[in-house]
Design a protein around this motif. Structure first.
Motif, mmCIF file in Angstrom:
data_model
loop_
_atom_site.group_PDB
_atom_site.id
_atom_site.type_symbol
_atom_site.label_atom_id
_atom_site.label_comp_id
_atom_site.label_asym_id
_atom_site.label_seq_id
_atom_site.Cartn_x
_atom_site.Cartn_y
_atom_site.Cartn_z
ATOM 1 N N GLY A 18 0.811 -1.216 0.000
ATOM 2 C CA GLY A 18 0.000 0.000 0.000
ATOM 3 C C GLY A 18 0.842 1.262 0.000
ATOM 4 O O GLY A 18 2.039 1.224 0.276
ATOM 5 N N THR A 19 0.212 2.402 -0.299
ATOM 6 C CA THR A 19 0.954 3.656 -0.309
ATOM 7 C C THR A 19 1.267 4.100 1.125
ATOM 8 O O THR A 19 2.228 4.805 1.363
ATOM 9 N N ALA A 20 0.452 3.648 2.078
ATOM 10 C CA ALA A 20 0.682 4.009 3.485
ATOM 11 C C ALA A 20 1.181 2.827 4.307
ATOM 12 O O ALA A 20 2.078 2.972 5.126
ATOM 13 N N ASN A 21 0.589 1.643 4.088
ATOM 14 C CA ASN A 21 0.933 0.474 4.897
ATOM 15 C C ASN A 21 1.140 -0.762 4.051
ATOM 16 O O ASN A 21 0.439 -0.967 3.064
ATOM 17 N N GLY A 161 -7.110 4.732 0.227
ATOM 18 C CA GLY A 161 -5.809 4.466 0.839
ATOM 19 C C GLY A 161 -5.136 5.762 1.246
ATOM 20 O O GLY A 161 -5.783 6.805 1.399
ATOM 21 N N GLY A 162 -3.816 5.723 1.406
ATOM 22 C CA GLY A 162 -3.081 6.918 1.768
ATOM 23 C C GLY A 162 -2.955 7.857 0.576
ATOM 24 O O GLY A 162 -3.305 9.031 0.653
ATOM 25 N N GLY A 185 -6.037 9.552 2.003
ATOM 26 C CA GLY A 185 -5.806 10.054 3.351
ATOM 27 C C GLY A 185 -4.723 11.117 3.448
ATOM 28 O O GLY A 185 -4.852 12.082 4.205
ATOM 29 N N GLU A 210 -2.218 13.964 10.709
ATOM 30 C CA GLU A 210 -2.872 12.663 10.568
ATOM 31 C C GLU A 210 -3.586 12.262 11.867
ATOM 32 O O GLU A 210 -4.722 11.794 11.851
ATOM 33 N N LYS A 213 -6.729 14.235 12.204
ATOM 34 C CA LYS A 213 -7.766 13.701 11.311
ATOM 35 C C LYS A 213 -8.435 12.473 11.921
ATOM 36 O O LYS A 213 -9.661 12.343 11.898
ATOM 37 N N MET A 214 -7.621 11.574 12.492
ATOM 38 C CA MET A 214 -8.181 10.353 13.063
ATOM 39 C C MET A 214 -8.993 10.642 14.325
ATOM 40 O O MET A 214 -10.016 10.022 14.561
ATOM 41 N N GLY A 289 -10.260 0.365 2.944
ATOM 42 C CA GLY A 289 -9.043 1.173 3.035
ATOM 43 C C GLY A 289 -9.134 2.031 4.299
ATOM 44 O O GLY A 289 -10.234 2.293 4.807
ATOM 45 N N GLY A 290 -7.982 2.475 4.798
ATOM 46 C CA GLY A 290 -7.956 3.233 6.047
ATOM 47 C C GLY A 290 -8.850 4.474 6.024
ATOM 48 O O GLY A 290 -9.437 4.851 7.038
ATOM 49 N N GLY A 291 -8.982 5.087 4.845
ATOM 50 C CA GLY A 291 -9.804 6.294 4.719
ATOM 51 C C GLY A 291 -11.273 6.041 5.007
ATOM 52 O O GLY A 291 -12.020 6.966 5.336
ATOM 53 N N LEU A 293 -12.359 4.776 7.480
ATOM 54 C CA LEU A 293 -12.562 4.967 8.920
ATOM 55 C C LEU A 293 -12.846 6.421 9.285
ATOM 56 O O LEU A 293 -13.122 6.726 10.436
ATOM 57 N N LEU A 316 -8.641 -1.704 6.972
ATOM 58 C CA LEU A 316 -7.194 -1.661 6.730
ATOM 59 C C LEU A 316 -6.651 -3.013 6.280
ATOM 60 O O LEU A 316 -5.497 -3.116 5.856
HETATM 61 P P1 ADP Z 1 -2.746 2.180 1.617
HETATM 62 O O1 ADP Z 1 -3.525 1.007 1.138
HETATM 63 O O2 ADP Z 1 -2.567 3.245 0.591
HETATM 64 O O3 ADP Z 1 -1.455 1.769 2.262
HETATM 65 P P2 ADP Z 1 -4.421 2.231 3.962
HETATM 66 O O4 ADP Z 1 -5.614 1.485 3.503
HETATM 67 O O5 ADP Z 1 -3.466 1.500 4.834
HETATM 68 O O6 ADP Z 1 -3.626 2.869 2.738
HETATM 69 O O7 ADP Z 1 -4.953 3.545 4.681
HETATM 70 C C1 ADP Z 1 -4.086 4.501 5.154
HETATM 71 C C2 ADP Z 1 -4.816 5.822 5.275
HETATM 72 O O8 ADP Z 1 -5.940 5.680 6.142
HETATM 73 C C3 ADP Z 1 -3.919 6.888 5.885
HETATM 74 O O9 ADP Z 1 -4.077 8.094 5.160
HETATM 75 C C4 ADP Z 1 -4.504 7.031 7.292
HETATM 76 O O10 ADP Z 1 -4.322 8.349 7.788
HETATM 77 C C5 ADP Z 1 -5.962 6.735 7.055
HETATM 78 N N1 ADP Z 1 -6.660 6.335 8.285
HETATM 79 C C6 ADP Z 1 -6.373 5.307 9.109
HETATM 80 N N2 ADP Z 1 -7.188 5.286 10.171
HETATM 81 C C7 ADP Z 1 -8.032 6.338 10.026
HETATM 82 C C8 ADP Z 1 -9.111 6.891 10.800
HETATM 83 N N3 ADP Z 1 -9.494 6.336 11.952
HETATM 84 N N4 ADP Z 1 -9.748 8.001 10.338
HETATM 85 C C9 ADP Z 1 -9.369 8.564 9.181
HETATM 86 N N5 ADP Z 1 -8.367 8.111 8.403
HETATM 87 C C10 ADP Z 1 -7.703 7.016 8.815
#
Ligand code: ADP
Ligand code: MG
Length: 343
Positions: A18-21, A161-162, A185, A210, A213-214, A289-291, A293, A316
């Motif tokens: 992923g771009t973030a994780n 995603g990120g 995100g 970040e 935002k969370m 994806g994390g977004g 959330l 995630l």
């Molecule tokens: P990728 O697949 O690109 O690696 P992820 O699916 O792991 O990305 O998501 C990462 C993104 O989700 C990041 O921008 C992170 O800040 C965001 N994120 C994670 N938890 C939360 C939350 N509780 N509220 C808002 N954004 C979140």
């Protein structure tokens, strides 16, 4: 942990790059690794000093000689050498016994070029794969969210995603319509930084944005909205300063990228053939994806599209679970994987 990892050594693995994780799933063992996609590099000799969690802690805190890099940041492989180093590091962390050659499935952003896709496969081969496969992120997310991808019925998945948001409609094991935008995100974090700078003359770091935002970010109003204190640098005095920010303020700060995500979903719905759109009305749009959330994003999307919205159980993890399922049920699902032979 080390023992668990060893007992899975030599087994097939699926990787969500992923771009973030980055997450790694081992066949028969589930998710064994979950770390930020960050590499800390010594800028003098280009050597990797730290990868993953340890490297992420260094973001915004490095001296001039070290840079913390997110090689996939915008959903494309910005720096291939570093992506390869990171991928090999994570594979080797899980895969200890060199003699056992596993199958490796790597989930890649759907925006990457065939050359980049090939390069990802090569990195997996270098790291010891017997056979390397890639799978497109929306497909993996759909499988991981339990959508019936093989049926002649439409499913829509929105993976935030990120660095990117990927929207796709899937039917009969293939992607029928899709849209990928470079807003995810990270863009929300940047919008928070810019807004605080403009409204309060205070500069906050990426990680602070970040966390803000969370903790207090949202896309739709809700009851008992919290506020949060943040520390940054006062741009007038140059001194540290603490300010109090409310939920409505953060909602305003992230409005533009939030709307861009909503528009990508609307655009894709607009391009969806009517039969499939009817299926989506029944099943709902799956957010992952994390977004996904982000507080109230489901309400916001429901309000703007008129569709039922379902947030995945583990946003995630959907992608790595879906890629892992392709290993567990290889005979049934290998059609969604792409692969070229070992070089
Ligand atoms: P990728 O697949 O690109 O690696 P992820 O699916 O792991 O990305 O998501 C990462 C993104 O989700 C990041 O921008 C992170 O800040 C965001 N994120 C994670 N938890 C939360 C939350 N509780 N509220 C808002 N954004 C979140
Ligand atoms: Mg992802």
């Amino acid at each position: 942990m080390a023992e668990t990892l060893l007992s899975f050594a030599g087994q097939d693995m699926a990787i969500d790059l992923g771009t973030a994780n980055t997450l790694v799933y081992v066949r028969g063992g589930g998710i064994v690794l979950d770390e930020p996609s960050v590499v800390a590099i010594n800028s003098q000799n280009s050597k990797a000093l730290a990868v993953g969690m340890e490297a992420k802690r260094m973001i915004g805190r490095t001296p001039a000689s070290i840079t913390a890099i997110r090689p996939l940041r915008d959903g494309v492989i910005a720096d291939f050498d570093i992506t390869e180093k990171m991928l090999r590091y994570f594979i080797q962390k899980v895969h200890r016994r060199r003699w056992a050659r596993p199958r490796i499935v790597v989930c890649v952003p759907s925006g990457i070029t065939p050359v980049e896709r090939r390069a990802v496969e090569e990195a997996a081969y270098h790291a010891g794969a017997r056979r390397a496969y890639t799978i497109e992120e929306p497909m993996a997310a759909a499988i991981g969210s339990g959508l019936p991808i093989g049926e002649p019925s439409g499913s829509m998945v929105v993976d935030i995603g990120g660095g990117t948001t990927e929207v796709a409609v899937i039917s009969l094991g293939g992607i029928v319509v899709s849209r990928s935008i470079r807003v995810g995100g990270d863009e929300l974090d940047t919008a928070i930084i810019d807004w605080i700078k403009k409204e309060h003359n205070v500069l906050v770091g990426e990680r602070t944005a970040e966390q803000l935002k969370m903790a207090v970010g949202s896309a739709w109003p809700y009851a008992d909205e919290p506020s949060a204190e943040v520390r940054g640098r006062d741009l007038v005095t140059g001194l540290p300063k603490t300010i109090l920010l409310s939920s409505p303020e953060i909602r305003e700060a992230i409005e533009e990228p939030t709307q861009a995500i909503v528009d990508a979903v609307k655009f894709t719905l607009d391009k969806t053939p009517p039969e499939l759109a009817a299926d989506i009305v029944e099943r709902g749009i799956v957010l992952t994806g994390g977004g996904a959330l982000l507080m109230g994003l489901d309400h916001r999307l429901a309000h703007e599209t008129g569709m039922p919205i379902v947030t995945a159980a583990q946003p995630l993890q959907s992608v790595v679970i879906g890629s892992g399922k392709c290993l567990e049920e290889f005979d049934a699902l290998h059609n969604v994987l792409a692969s070229s032979a070992r070089p």
